[in-house]
Design a protein around this motif. Structure first.
Motif, PDB file in Angstrom:
ATOM      1  N   ASP A 186     -22.214  -0.432  10.283  1.00  0.00           N
ATOM      2  CA  ASP A 186     -22.745  -0.733   8.949  1.00  0.00           C
ATOM      3  C   ASP A 186     -21.907  -1.752   8.190  1.00  0.00           C
ATOM      4  OD1 ASP A 186     -20.466   0.650   8.314  1.00  0.00           O
ATOM      5  OD2 ASP A 186     -21.457   2.206   7.120  1.00  0.00           O
ATOM      6  N   GLY A 187     -20.907  -2.336   8.877  1.00  0.00           N
ATOM      7  CA  GLY A 187     -20.091  -3.358   8.213  1.00  0.00           C
ATOM      8  C   GLY A 187     -18.835  -2.801   7.582  1.00  0.00           C
ATOM      9  N   THR A 188     -18.778  -1.476   7.387  1.00  0.00           N
ATOM     10  CA  THR A 188     -17.525  -0.899   6.888  1.00  0.00           C
ATOM     11  C   THR A 188     -16.548  -0.784   8.055  1.00  0.00           C
ATOM     12  OG1 THR A 188     -18.244   1.373   7.326  1.00  0.00           O
ATOM     13  CG2 THR A 188     -18.778   0.438   5.154  1.00  0.00           C
ATOM     14  N   TYR A 189     -15.332  -0.341   7.739  1.00  0.00           N
ATOM     15  CA  TYR A 189     -14.301  -0.173   8.759  1.00  0.00           C
ATOM     16  C   TYR A 189     -13.792   1.257   8.684  1.00  0.00           C
ATOM     17  CZ  TYR A 189     -14.157  -5.275   9.206  1.00  0.00           C
ATOM     18  OH  TYR A 189     -14.481  -6.585   9.442  1.00  0.00           O
ATOM     19  N   THR A 190     -13.206   1.703   9.794  1.00  0.00           N
ATOM     20  CA  THR A 190     -12.565   3.017   9.803  1.00  0.00           C
ATOM     21  C   THR A 190     -11.072   2.828  10.005  1.00  0.00           C
ATOM     22  OG1 THR A 190     -14.534   4.066  10.678  1.00  0.00           O
ATOM     23  CG2 THR A 190     -12.458   5.248  10.973  1.00  0.00           C
ATOM     24  N   LEU A 191     -10.295   3.446   9.108  1.00  0.00           N
ATOM     25  CA  LEU A 191      -8.838   3.264   9.150  1.00  0.00           C
ATOM     26  C   LEU A 191      -8.142   4.474   9.767  1.00  0.00           C
ATOM     27  CD1 LEU A 191      -8.097   1.890   5.530  1.00  0.00           C
ATOM     28  CD2 LEU A 191      -8.704   0.599   7.606  1.00  0.00           C
ATOM     29  N   GLN A 192      -7.115   4.165  10.584  1.00  0.00           N
ATOM     30  CA  GLN A 192      -6.250   5.187  11.160  1.00  0.00           C
ATOM     31  C   GLN A 192      -4.814   4.736  10.973  1.00  0.00           C
ATOM     32  OE1 GLN A 192      -6.997   8.046  12.529  1.00  0.00           O
ATOM     33  NE2 GLN A 192      -9.194   7.887  12.969  1.00  0.00           N
ATOM     34  N   GLY A 193      -3.988   5.584  10.421  1.00  0.00           N
ATOM     35  CA  GLY A 193      -2.587   5.198  10.298  1.00  0.00           C
ATOM     36  C   GLY A 193      -1.904   5.927   9.168  1.00  0.00           C
ATOM     37  N   THR A 194      -0.653   5.603   8.978  1.00  0.00           N
ATOM     38  CA  THR A 194       0.152   6.263   7.950  1.00  0.00           C
ATOM     39  C   THR A 194       0.967   5.229   7.180  1.00  0.00           C
ATOM     40  OG1 THR A 194       0.320   8.303   9.230  1.00  0.00           O
ATOM     41  CG2 THR A 194       2.009   7.941   7.549  1.00  0.00           C
ATOM     42  N   LYS A 195       0.884   5.316   5.888  1.00  0.00           N
ATOM     43  CA  LYS A 195       1.700   4.458   5.028  1.00  0.00           C
ATOM     44  C   LYS A 195       2.719   5.328   4.290  1.00  0.00           C
ATOM     45  CE  LYS A 195      -0.762   0.536   5.465  1.00  0.00           C
ATOM     46  NZ  LYS A 195      -0.185  -0.782   5.857  1.00  0.00           N
ATOM     47  N   ILE A 196       3.823   4.731   3.908  1.00  0.00           N
ATOM     48  CA  ILE A 196       4.809   5.478   3.100  1.00  0.00           C
ATOM     49  C   ILE A 196       5.100   4.705   1.818  1.00  0.00           C
ATOM     50  CG2 ILE A 196       5.861   6.509   5.143  1.00  0.00           C
ATOM     51  CD1 ILE A 196       8.292   4.634   4.637  1.00  0.00           C
ATOM     52  N   PHE A 197       5.786   5.372   0.916  1.00  0.00           N
ATOM     53  CA  PHE A 197       6.216   4.778  -0.367  1.00  0.00           C
ATOM     54  C   PHE A 197       5.018   4.290  -1.189  1.00  0.00           C
ATOM     55  CE2 PHE A 197      10.585   3.351   1.560  1.00  0.00           C
ATOM     56  CZ  PHE A 197      10.917   4.670   1.754  1.00  0.00           C
ATOM     57  N   ILE A 198       3.904   5.032  -1.161  1.00  0.00           N
ATOM     58  CA  ILE A 198       2.714   4.611  -1.906  1.00  0.00           C
ATOM     59  C   ILE A 198       2.747   5.245  -3.305  1.00  0.00           C
ATOM     60  CG2 ILE A 198       0.197   4.489  -1.908  1.00  0.00           C
ATOM     61  CD1 ILE A 198       1.760   2.960   0.409  1.00  0.00           C
ATOM     62  N   SER A 199       3.063   4.407  -4.281  1.00  0.00           N
ATOM     63  CA  SER A 199       3.160   4.901  -5.659  1.00  0.00           C
ATOM     64  C   SER A 199       1.782   5.266  -6.175  1.00  0.00           C
ATOM     65  CB  SER A 199       3.762   3.825  -6.573  1.00  0.00           C
ATOM     66  OG  SER A 199       5.046   3.474  -6.114  1.00  0.00           O
ATOM     67  N   THR A 265       5.529   9.226  -5.266  1.00  0.00           N
ATOM     68  CA  THR A 265       5.724   8.294  -4.149  1.00  0.00           C
ATOM     69  C   THR A 265       5.236   8.995  -2.890  1.00  0.00           C
ATOM     70  OG1 THR A 265       7.677   7.423  -5.265  1.00  0.00           O
ATOM     71  CG2 THR A 265       7.424   6.894  -2.932  1.00  0.00           C
ATOM     72  N   CYS A 266       4.098   8.528  -2.356  1.00  0.00           N
ATOM     73  CA  CYS A 266       3.355   9.346  -1.395  1.00  0.00           C
ATOM     74  C   CYS A 266       3.392   8.811   0.031  1.00  0.00           C
ATOM     75  CB  CYS A 266       1.894   9.432  -1.837  1.00  0.00           C
ATOM     76  SG  CYS A 266       1.699  10.075  -3.510  1.00  0.00           S
ATOM     77  N   VAL A 267       3.399   9.739   0.955  1.00  0.00           N
ATOM     78  CA  VAL A 267       3.057   9.439   2.343  1.00  0.00           C
ATOM     79  C   VAL A 267       1.545   9.573   2.436  1.00  0.00           C
ATOM     80  CG1 VAL A 267       3.284  10.209   4.735  1.00  0.00           C
ATOM     81  CG2 VAL A 267       5.250  10.363   3.177  1.00  0.00           C
ATOM     82  N   MET A 268       0.854   8.515   2.875  1.00  0.00           N
ATOM     83  CA  MET A 268      -0.612   8.549   2.909  1.00  0.00           C
ATOM     84  C   MET A 268      -1.099   8.441   4.351  1.00  0.00           C
ATOM     85  SD  MET A 268      -1.251   8.948  -0.282  1.00  0.00           S
ATOM     86  CE  MET A 268      -3.033   8.886  -0.166  1.00  0.00           C
ATOM     87  N   ASN A 269      -1.939   9.390   4.716  1.00  0.00           N
ATOM     88  CA  ASN A 269      -2.526   9.389   6.058  1.00  0.00           C
ATOM     89  C   ASN A 269      -3.989   9.012   5.973  1.00  0.00           C
ATOM     90  OD1 ASN A 269      -0.137  10.444   7.342  1.00  0.00           O
ATOM     91  ND2 ASN A 269      -0.641  12.398   6.353  1.00  0.00           N
ATOM     92  N   TYR A 270      -4.376   8.013   6.763  1.00  0.00           N
ATOM     93  CA  TYR A 270      -5.785   7.626   6.855  1.00  0.00           C
ATOM     94  C   TYR A 270      -6.318   8.235   8.134  1.00  0.00           C
ATOM     95  CZ  TYR A 270      -3.434   4.358   3.856  1.00  0.00           C
ATOM     96  OH  TYR A 270      -2.616   3.829   2.901  1.00  0.00           O
TER      97      TYR A 270
END
Lengths: 597, 597
Positions: A186-199, A265-270
């Protein structure tokens, strides 16, 4: 602890007396109506918001911090309500173009509000600041449909946002990032991964959180050439702007950290989050980098804001605290001791704070005007402003935040043991401020940008364009005897700045490590010279006002602070010069095992 | 976070190679048997205690902090057990004379143990350090009966102790103190008053707490001439040493503070506590001041200890963290990026840490030897050591702790954003260290002591005696080509030091505020020159070892660090010189309302 009082008189001096902002705004397309009255009204309301809404939740916000339980983050008492008022007051839309639903006010006015609101609680101001990240990405790279979809509630403050860049193994080196995006039918994307230090990655203040996320589309090139920019909301947002289901963006933890405890300050999991692409695949950094200059000036502003708080506290304490007698005999003979303000070294500390804080304000507000010009000015103005910003943004970011460390350090020092105690506020300010030389590019990164990319990268022309401006100013004032104490050293340093640049540049042609070896001392040296240029001009203005009969303590103080800066702080250029010219061999010649045996 | 590893090799270099401690101890009356083997054994055991007993409770101690409920203080998990082991291991008695029940080891060895045990958790080491306050007061001013009564259990670690000086309105200005003592018929006194900032004032680790308290006997003169020193235990102690009733010494609160959270900082209320007088009425400060030099060197040691932790962490992180490529091409081509150790600016930060930490160790251990000589040396040695200590103690206290702030600052900076996160330990070290420039006399107080009381107060002779030593050293090495890079600048600075002293002294004759105006820059200038003297000698030793065929990375590293110090850090004398000569007018000329309008 000392309450925050917006330094309206000094802000007024910088904006009106020094920077002639009325004339400045009158010349900006679309801002012509921003006269002194309107400006004063907006700044006055901002001051009230800072003093009455933010200041009361600042210390308790630090003490309570954010709490994390099972993926949910609770912000400290009062933060949700204060953010609601922030949104309702229209503060989130100040610098946003009218066409996009904002007030279209110039960015320089936003800096003033940013300083005041950030001073009592930088942690609070980060939520609004980060909400501007997806807003700016959308304005720079979004389609009309995408803007319609996300902007209204981001601007109303009903939603907030984030900028998701850092991963555990990838901070300054963004090319290493691994978060994956795979394209859906449908043109969207699916994200997988982990970011840190997300204010503000997760919080309980807004109905939704709009994340701007850098990720790598499957099959994209390695390094920085394969990075795309996505928008992924916590709760999915339909084309019509309606909020849908939870979008599998999970906060895995929040960090325990030195300060800014009220900012999550968050660890974010997609975990298979849906996202929409902004702009084209693999060209995400181009959009994101447009945020970068604003973010760097915003961090310089943090240094100023924290320093102002530390200075206000220290002056107030130095007036009240009675301890020891003056070296020249009692000044408060009927009291048990003299106020510590009588001690020369306490004054040295206060004047160091004042010279740095007010120098920072002068530089940052001046650069904010250049940002105005780069957006609203004539073609020529845009080009000139762009060159100034190129050179001065890394200096402002690193020099303002490094000197702000000294200012907040001295805040604790003036209070003595009481500075170490949480109730008095000084130690919180020092902790909150400590991150400012780190995030949005460390001092080392700014220094490499300055000397490597900007100065040497332009063959010196970006610097020469600026030293010419300084030279012209000095020439114009060389016969002004009242300013001689400022102009004479400025002339010498402005010349020397070119010489040391040549010296480093020559060595760098033989060995690229010479650039890095000189970089931070070069930046600090440059910062001291730039501040000398600003202080000379601010002294000139103050002198003119005094000469015209305006016998105001502010102008006397300004002139004396300029003198203090030139006599006591500017000589630090000598040590930075020696260090920057010491060369790379002494650094690179250390074998690794020679550091610790 | 990086675990503490006692820097035994560097300690060995300073003690044996640089300071010839075997010869030193052999010449000390009563310490002749302290050979290399015994010394190594004691230091080795101290290292194990630091690494295995203190290090494991350091981070958790900060996280848990001390808890206060209804007058009772709970120390963090493991502290009580660690303190028990501290006492059982005999560590509390190391430097106490054999006649008083101690081991009679020289104070310099105590400094080594103090560095190692304090490095992982200065908060832990404070409990033992403060227990020495009443011990030292008793040794200096107590009767035999008083010593018998309190010392045995203070030395066994079954009891701990405090030094109670500060009151809410009286920190640096001890003459203002108000705590009252009234004499009872039985010769004891009754205390009424409140003290603040009492480290270890209440805790749950020991059976009793012996407080050394400054108070004013009813009818005593105002100011410092009416202050007496008392011993008052938490639970009364009979003449035979038996513990009796609760003595009405109540902990009213503990402070929330920036760091050292595992050390209880107490508000102490004396609600009619019984106390015994030490020495004579109104002469308490004489006894207490004998503690002061040791406390100042002990605080210098905190700077060293915290800095060593920060340096170890930073080197370890710089080796492991992969980020960006070297400016001269990949150094880790098979990895995703190079270790940040390849970047010149990271090396600049690490070498700055190394040069300060190892310079501090050199200075403090050298001064600790002078303390040995002032206690156990010949009459001539005692006099010489006394003069050196007079001049160098305020320099060591303030310069080591100020430069330690830079070292712990850089620890966070090398870690980047990860330095701001509690788990990585760097931010705790910076917080714990922040108080070191404040307590035991702020940097400003040390600076006034140095230039006012010591240097100018002696008509310059205390300084001249030292510059003569430096001069003699330079003369002896002037033909050593290998050392020319160190000796030549040292000769110049040693001469200049005298000149700037003269210049300030002359101005001070006309205006006493000139002393205060120059003081802190004078102290920092002096510190850099003293470190240059030390680094020249340490470089000389390293060069000799290398020349003799000992091709050891430690000696190579030492020589290169000396070079770095002379090239990159010593030039800071230039800015301090300019600042100190700027005079008082610029400081004192500011009207109060000109600071903030």
């Amino acid at each position: 602890m000392a309450d925050y009082k917006a330094p309206l008189r000094d802000i007024d001096f910088v904006l009106k007396d020094f920077l002639n902002c009325e004339q400045h705004y009158a010349g900006l397309t679309g801002c012509e109506e921003l006269g002194a009255d309107l400006m004063d009204a907006i700044i006055g309301e901002g001051a009230k918001f800072a003093e009455n809404v933010v200041n009361p939740i600042a210390a308790s916000g630090d003490e309570q911090g954010c709490q994390y339980v099972d993926g949910k983050v609770t912000t400290p008492s009062g933060f949700k309500e204060a953010f609601r008022q922030w949104g309702e007051g229209g503060w989130q839309t100040l610098g946003i173009p009218v066409a996009a639903g904002g007030q279209g006010l110039p960015s320089s006015l936003g800096s003033v509000i940013g300083e005041m609101v950030g001073a009592p609680s930088w942690a609070f101001s980060m939520y609004g600041g980060l909400a501007l990240a997806p807003v700016t990405c959308l304005l720079n790279g979004g389609t009309e449909e995408q803007k319609q979809r996300y902007l209204p509630k981001l601007l109303s403050g009903e939603w907030a946002g984030t900028m998701c860049l850092t991963e555990a193994h990838c901070g300054s080196d963004v090319g290493l990032l691994r978060t994956k995006a795979s394209k859906n039918d449908d043109g969207t994307y699916t994200l997988q991964g982990t970011k840190i230090f997300i204010s503000g990655g997760e919080q309980d203040m807004t109905d939704n959180i709009i994340h701007a996320i850098l990720a790598r589309v499957e099959g994209a090139p390695a390094g920085t050439k394969g990075i795309s920019l996505f928008i992924a909301p916590k709760y999915w947002v339909d084309e019509d702007g309606a909020m849908g289901e939870f979008n599998n963006i999970n906060c895995g933890a929040i960090e325990k950290k030195m300060g800014l405890k009220a900012s999550a300050t968050c660890v974010m999991n997609y975990d298979g989050a849906r996202a929409v692409l902004l702009g084209e695949e693999n060209r995400g950094l181009e959009i994101m980098f447009k945020l970068m200059n604003a973010a760097r000036l915003g961090t310089a502003l943090q240094g100023l804001a924290m320093g102002e708080m530390a200075y206000q506290g220290a002056v107030s304490y130095a007036r009240d605290r009675l301890q020891m007698r003056s070296l020249t005999g009692p000044k408060n003979p009927n009291g048990p001791a003299d106020p510590i303000m009588v001690h020369p070294d306490v004054r040295r500390m206060l004047l160091t704070q004042k010279a740095f804080v007010e120098g920072q304000r002068g530089l940052i507000y001046w650069l904010a005007q250049q940002v105005d010009l780069s957006q609203f000015g004539s073609e020529e103005q845009q080009a000139e402003a762009g060159q100034l910003l190129e050179l001065l943004t890394p200096i402002a970011k690193a020099f303002c935040t490094e000197t702000a460390q000294e200012v907040t350090y001295l805040g604790v020092q003036v209070f003595g043991g009481h500075g170490y105690i949480s109730d008095n506020g000084m130690e919180r300010i020092a902790r909150d401020n400590r991150i400012s030389t780190v995030y949005e590019g460390t001092t080392g990164i700014q220094a490499l940008d300055l000397i490597g990319r900007k100065v040497l990268g332009s063959g010196g022309s970006v610097l020469r364009n600026f030293t010419k401006i300084v030279h012209k100013y000095c020439e114009a004032n060389k016969d002004n005897a009242q300013l001689a104490e400022f102009i004479a050293p400025l002339v010498l340093l402005n010349k020397e700045w070119g010489e040391v640049t040549m010296a480093v540049g020559e060595k760098a042609m033989a060995d690229a490590d010479e650039v890095g070896a000189a970089s931070v001392d070069y930046l600090m040296y440059s910062g001291y010279v730039v501040f000398a240029f600003l202080w000379a001009q601010m002294a000139e203005v103050a002198q003119q006002k005094l000469d015209s009969g305006m016998d105001d303590p502010l102008y006397h103080g300004k002139l004396k602070t300029a003198r203090f800066y030139f006599q006591r702080l500017l000589p630090r250029t000598a040590s930075h010069k020696a260090a920057m010219l010491a060369g790379a061999a002494g650094l690179m010649g250390m074998a690794e095992e020679e550091f610790i045996c």
